[in-house]
Design an enzyme around this catalytic site. Structure first.
Site, short mmCIF file in Angstrom:
data_model
loop_
_atom_site.label_atom_id
_atom_site.label_comp_id
_atom_site.label_asym_id
_atom_site.label_seq_id
_atom_site.Cartn_x
_atom_site.Cartn_y
_atom_site.Cartn_z
N LEU A 63 0.83 -1.21 0.00
CA LEU A 63 0.00 0.00 0.00
C LEU A 63 0.86 1.26 0.00
CD1 LEU A 63 -2.63 -1.13 2.68
CD2 LEU A 63 -2.59 -1.59 0.23
N PRO A 64 0.27 2.41 -0.32
CA PRO A 64 1.09 3.62 -0.47
C PRO A 64 1.77 4.11 0.83
CG PRO A 64 -1.03 3.89 -1.58
CD PRO A 64 -1.11 2.62 -0.80
N THR A 94 6.29 0.77 1.99
CA THR A 94 7.30 1.59 2.67
C THR A 94 6.55 2.57 3.56
OG1 THR A 94 8.80 1.45 0.79
CG2 THR A 94 9.21 3.21 2.37
N LYS A 169 15.40 0.64 5.00
CA LYS A 169 14.96 1.24 3.74
C LYS A 169 15.08 2.77 3.78
CE LYS A 169 12.15 1.96 0.09
NZ LYS A 169 12.33 1.61 -1.27
N LYS A 244 8.87 11.30 -0.44
CA LYS A 244 8.13 10.51 0.56
C LYS A 244 9.09 9.83 1.53
CE LYS A 244 5.74 6.28 1.29
NZ LYS A 244 5.45 4.94 0.80
P1 NAD Z 1 0.54 2.48 -6.05
O1 NAD Z 1 -0.14 3.71 -5.59
O2 NAD Z 1 0.76 2.25 -7.52
O3 NAD Z 1 -0.22 1.18 -5.48
C1 NAD Z 1 -0.81 1.10 -4.21
C2 NAD Z 1 -2.18 0.44 -4.37
O4 NAD Z 1 -2.77 0.28 -3.08
C3 NAD Z 1 -3.16 1.28 -5.20
O5 NAD Z 1 -3.66 0.49 -6.28
C4 NAD Z 1 -4.25 1.65 -4.19
O6 NAD Z 1 -5.53 1.75 -4.78
C5 NAD Z 1 -4.17 0.50 -3.21
N1 NAD Z 1 -4.72 0.76 -1.89
C6 NAD Z 1 -4.59 1.86 -1.11
N2 NAD Z 1 -5.21 1.68 0.07
C7 NAD Z 1 -5.75 0.43 0.04
C8 NAD Z 1 -6.52 -0.34 0.98
N3 NAD Z 1 -6.83 0.14 2.17
N4 NAD Z 1 -6.92 -1.58 0.61
C9 NAD Z 1 -6.60 -2.07 -0.62
N5 NAD Z 1 -5.87 -1.39 -1.53
C10 NAD Z 1 -5.46 -0.15 -1.21
O7 NAD Z 1 1.96 2.46 -5.28
P2 NAD Z 1 3.24 1.56 -5.63
O8 NAD Z 1 4.14 2.32 -6.55
O9 NAD Z 1 2.79 0.20 -5.99
O10 NAD Z 1 3.97 1.57 -4.21
C11 NAD Z 1 3.52 0.77 -3.14
C12 NAD Z 1 4.51 0.90 -2.00
O11 NAD Z 1 5.80 0.46 -2.44
C13 NAD Z 1 4.70 2.32 -1.48
O12 NAD Z 1 4.81 2.30 -0.10
C14 NAD Z 1 5.99 2.77 -2.16
O13 NAD Z 1 6.69 3.76 -1.40
C15 NAD Z 1 6.76 1.47 -2.20
N6 NAD Z 1 7.78 1.39 -3.27
C16 NAD Z 1 7.49 1.82 -4.52
C17 NAD Z 1 8.46 1.76 -5.51
C18 NAD Z 1 8.16 2.22 -6.92
O14 NAD Z 1 9.10 2.37 -7.71
N7 NAD Z 1 6.90 2.46 -7.29
C19 NAD Z 1 9.72 1.23 -5.22
C20 NAD Z 1 9.98 0.75 -3.94
C21 NAD Z 1 8.99 0.84 -2.97
#
Ligand code: NAD
Length: 292
Positions: A63-64, A94, A169, A244
C-alpha cells in the site's frame, strides 16, 4: 503451492502478485480501486480485503503510506480480526517504522506472525522478480516467508526486529538522496569552472568522491547511457517517491531525536523541486535545481 491473499495491486503490487501466480500459488486479490485488479492475471478478484484472507496461508499487502496500512489492518477493514493465526503476514509497503511496529504488535497480540518487508528495485525489479527485500521481524518467520519472497526478489536481508526493515529502507534512501544532491553540486561546480562532466565523473569515481549515484546513476545528461539523466529524466525513481522516503526519515528522526541535518537539506531540495512541477521526473533531475 499456497493460498495467498494480496492486497494493494498498484504499480508494484500487481507485478509481484503476477510472479507469485507464475510460481504456481493460488491468489486472491483486492484493491480499493476495482480496476487495479485487472493487472493481475489468473487471480480471484475479491470485493473486500476480508474476503481475500479467507483460507489464506500468506497475506501480503503493498500500500502507499502508513495511514493506508493502519486503515487496512487496524481501524477500517480491521483485517487482523479476519486473518487466521496460522497465517503469515508480510507488509511490503514503505511506511514509518513506528507504524510497522504498532501493527506488528497488534498482530502478535492475536497470535499472528507479521514481518515488515519493504523493497527496493522499483517497478522493473518488481516485474523481473529481482527486488531487494529488507525484513523486520522474527528470524523463524522470515524462514517461513523466504520461499514466497524468493519468487519476488533476489536479495533478502534480515534487518532485525519488527520495524527494522523500514529503518533500513529509510536510512538507505536518505543516503541516496544526500549522495545524489551532493554529486549534482560537485559536478555543477566543476562544469561552472570549465570542466567536462564526463572527465570530472571519471576522476571522482577513481578518487574519494565516488559513489553509486556518480558511477551507476550519473545525473549529468550524456555522461552515462541508459540512465534517466540521458532520457530527459524519464522513468527511474520519481522525485515524489524520494520526497516521501525523506519525509519518513524526518519523522523517524523526530521520534528517535536523531540529527539529520543533511537529510533535511536534501528533503527541502526535493520538496522545492517537486513544488516547481517536477515531482514525476527521476530524482537525479535535482541537478536542474542545483546547477547555475
Ligand atoms: P501504487 O499507488 O501504484 O499502489 C498502491 C495500491 O494500493 C493502489 O492500487 C491503491 O488503490 C491500493 N490501496 C490503497 N489503500 C488500500 C486499501 N486500504 N486496501 C486495498 N488497496 C489499497 O503504489 P506503488 O508504486 O505500488 O507503491 C507501493 C509501495 O511500495 C509504497 O509504499 C511505495 O513507497 C513502495 N515502493 C514503490 C516503488 C516504486 O518504484 N513504485 C519502489 C519501492 C517501494
Amino acid at each position: 503451492m499456497a493460498k495467498v491473499a494480496f492486497i494493494g495491486v498498484g504499480n508494484m503490487g500487481a507485478p509481484m502478485a503476477n510472479n507469485l501466480i507464475a510460481a504456481g500459488h493460488e491468489l486472491r486479490v483486492f484493491d480499493v480501486v476495482a480496476e487495479a485488479v485487472k493487472a493481475v492475471k489468473g487471480a480471484v478478484a475479491c470485493e473486500s480485503a476480508a474476503q481475500t484472507v479467507q483460507g489464506a496461508e500468506v497475506v501480503i499487502s503493498m500500500l502507499p503510506e502508513s495511514r493506508h496500512v493502519e486503515s487496512l489492518y487496524l481501524t477500517d477493514a480491521k483485517l487482523l480480526e479476519h486473518i487466521d493465526p496460522s497465517a503469515l503476514v508480510l507488509d511490503c509497503s514503505t511506511i514509518s517504522p513506528s507504524t510497522s511496529r504498532k501493527v506488528a504488535a497488534a498482530a502478535k497480540a492475536k497470535g499472528i506472525a507479521m514481518l515488515d518487508a519493504p523493497v527496493s528495485g522499483g517497478t522493473n525489479g518488481a516485474v523481473a522478480g529481482t527486488l531487494t527485500f529488507m525484513i523486520g521481524g522474527a528470524a523463524a518467520d522470515l524462514a517461513r516467508a523466504r520461499p514466497f519472497i524468493e519468487v519476488m526478489g533476489k536479495n533478502i536481508f534480515h534487518a532485525g526486529e519488527a520495524g527494522a526493515g523500514q529503518v533500513a529502507k529509510i536510512a538507505n534512501n536518505m543516503m541516496l538522496g544526500i549522495a545524489m544532491a551532493g554529486t549534482c553540486e560537485a559536478l555543477a561546480l566543476g562544469v561552472a569552472n570549465g570542466m567536462d562532466p564526463a572527465v570530472l565523473s571519471e576522476i571522482m569515481q577513481k578518487s574519494s568522491g565516488g559513489s553509486w549515484a556518480l558511477e551507476k546513476y550519473n545525473p549529468w545528461p550524456g555522461v552515462l547511457e541508459g540512465v534517466p539523466a540521458s532520457k530527459n529524466y524519464a522513468g527511474g525513481f520519481g522525485v515524489d517517491l524520494m520526497l516521501k522516503d525523506l519525509g519518513l526519515a524526518a519523522g523517524a528522526a523526530v521520534e528517535s531525536r536523531s540529527s539529520i541535518t543533511l537529510g533535511e537539506t536534501a528533503r527541502n531540495l526535493f520538496s522545492l523541486h517537486s513544488k516547481n512541477g517536477h515531482g514525476k521526473l527521476d530524482f537525479s533531475s535535482i541537478l536542474n535545481m542545483i546547477k547555475p
